[in-house]
Every structure is written in C-alpha cells, then in structure tokens.
Design a protein around this motif. Structure first.
Motif, mmCIF file in Angstrom:
data_model
loop_
_atom_site.group_PDB
_atom_site.id
_atom_site.type_symbol
_atom_site.label_atom_id
_atom_site.label_comp_id
_atom_site.label_asym_id
_atom_site.label_seq_id
_atom_site.Cartn_x
_atom_site.Cartn_y
_atom_site.Cartn_z
ATOM 1 N N TRP A 36 42.558 34.574 -28.789
ATOM 2 C CA TRP A 36 42.285 35.365 -30.557
ATOM 3 C C TRP A 36 41.182 34.616 -31.103
ATOM 4 N N PHE A 67 49.470 25.816 -33.810
ATOM 5 C CA PHE A 67 48.893 27.434 -33.096
ATOM 6 C C PHE A 67 49.555 27.370 -31.762
ATOM 7 N N ILE A 69 49.511 29.274 -27.789
ATOM 8 C CA ILE A 69 48.640 30.801 -27.504
ATOM 9 C C ILE A 69 49.754 30.535 -25.359
ATOM 10 N N LEU A 80 50.071 34.770 -29.780
ATOM 11 C CA LEU A 80 49.797 33.423 -30.739
ATOM 12 C C LEU A 80 50.686 32.941 -31.522
ATOM 13 N N CYS A 95 42.719 40.327 -30.845
ATOM 14 C CA CYS A 95 42.722 39.389 -29.895
ATOM 15 C C CYS A 95 41.748 40.668 -28.581
#
Length: 134
Positions: A36, A67, A69, A80, A95
């Motif tokens: 991301w 965050f 992933i 995310l 993305c």
C-alpha cells in the motif's frame, strides 16, 4: 489483464479505524511484491506497508504499531488494517503490485522507499480516499 481494486476508505474521526481491501484479478497477490502507498494533495506518493510472498511485512515508521498488512490467499485480497488514525493519515490510498518478487523485510522496505513509485511499480489500483478529522 491485471486489475487491482481498492475499497474500504471513508471519513473517520481521529482515533478511529478503517480496513482497506484490494481485490486482485489477473494475478495472484501472494506471488509478487505487494503493498500500500498513499498520496496526500501536494505531496509525493509514499509507501505505507508491503508484504512478500512468505508473509514478511515492512511497515513505514510513520504508521508502525497502528497499521497492519495481510493477505487472504483464498480470496486473493490484500488488506490494510488501520487503527488509531490521525489527521496526517488522510490521503488517497493505493494498492500496488510489482513483478519483482522481492523477499525479506529489508528488500520490501526498500521497495516502499522507491523515489518514483508511480513509475517504478508495475500495477496500481485507482485508489480509495481516507479522511481523518481531528
């Protein structure tokens, strides 16, 4: 034909959470370097989080601890998860998928720090807007 489609963006207050999704077609997310990026108005596109085919992740310092992933291999979706959002997280989130097949945290962290990711990375989605109010 490769297509990446982001969803899950929106407007939240500071401290809120969102989960972004990226649905891929034309390729298997887990086979390649994927991640991301985000871009705020007037700023450069910057890497946020990346993951390699073995599930090793690299997270930008600015969002580390907030965050996460991940990849759903069965559904071919990249996620995310964003928690404790701050106004400075407001941006268009993209993305990205690259055919480089980088492995290891060091290498995918370097991928996040590419000087011109828009040019260097092979495939991009259209983006999903995240707006965080104070």
């Amino acid at each position: 034909q490769v297509q990446l489609a982001e969803s899950g963006g929106g407007s939240v207050q500071s401290g809120g959470s969102l989960r972004l999704s990226c649905t891929a077609s034309g390729l298997t997310i887990d086979d390649y370097t994927t991640g991301w990026f985000r871009q705020a108005p007037g700023k450069k596109r910057e890497g946020v989080a990346a993951i390699d085919s073995n599930g090793r992740a690299a997270i930008a310092n600015s969002v580390r601890g907030r965050f996460t992933i991940s990849v759903d291999d069965a559904e071919n979706i990249l996620y995310l998860q964003m928690k404790n959002l701050k106004p400075e997280d407001s941006a268009m989130y993209y993305c990205a998928e690259d055919y480089s097949r980088l492995e290891g945290e060091r290498n995918i962290r370097g991928w996040l720090l590419l000087h011109s990711p828009e040019v260097m990375i092979d495939n991009w989605g259209q983006g999903t807007q995240v707006t965080v109010s104070a």
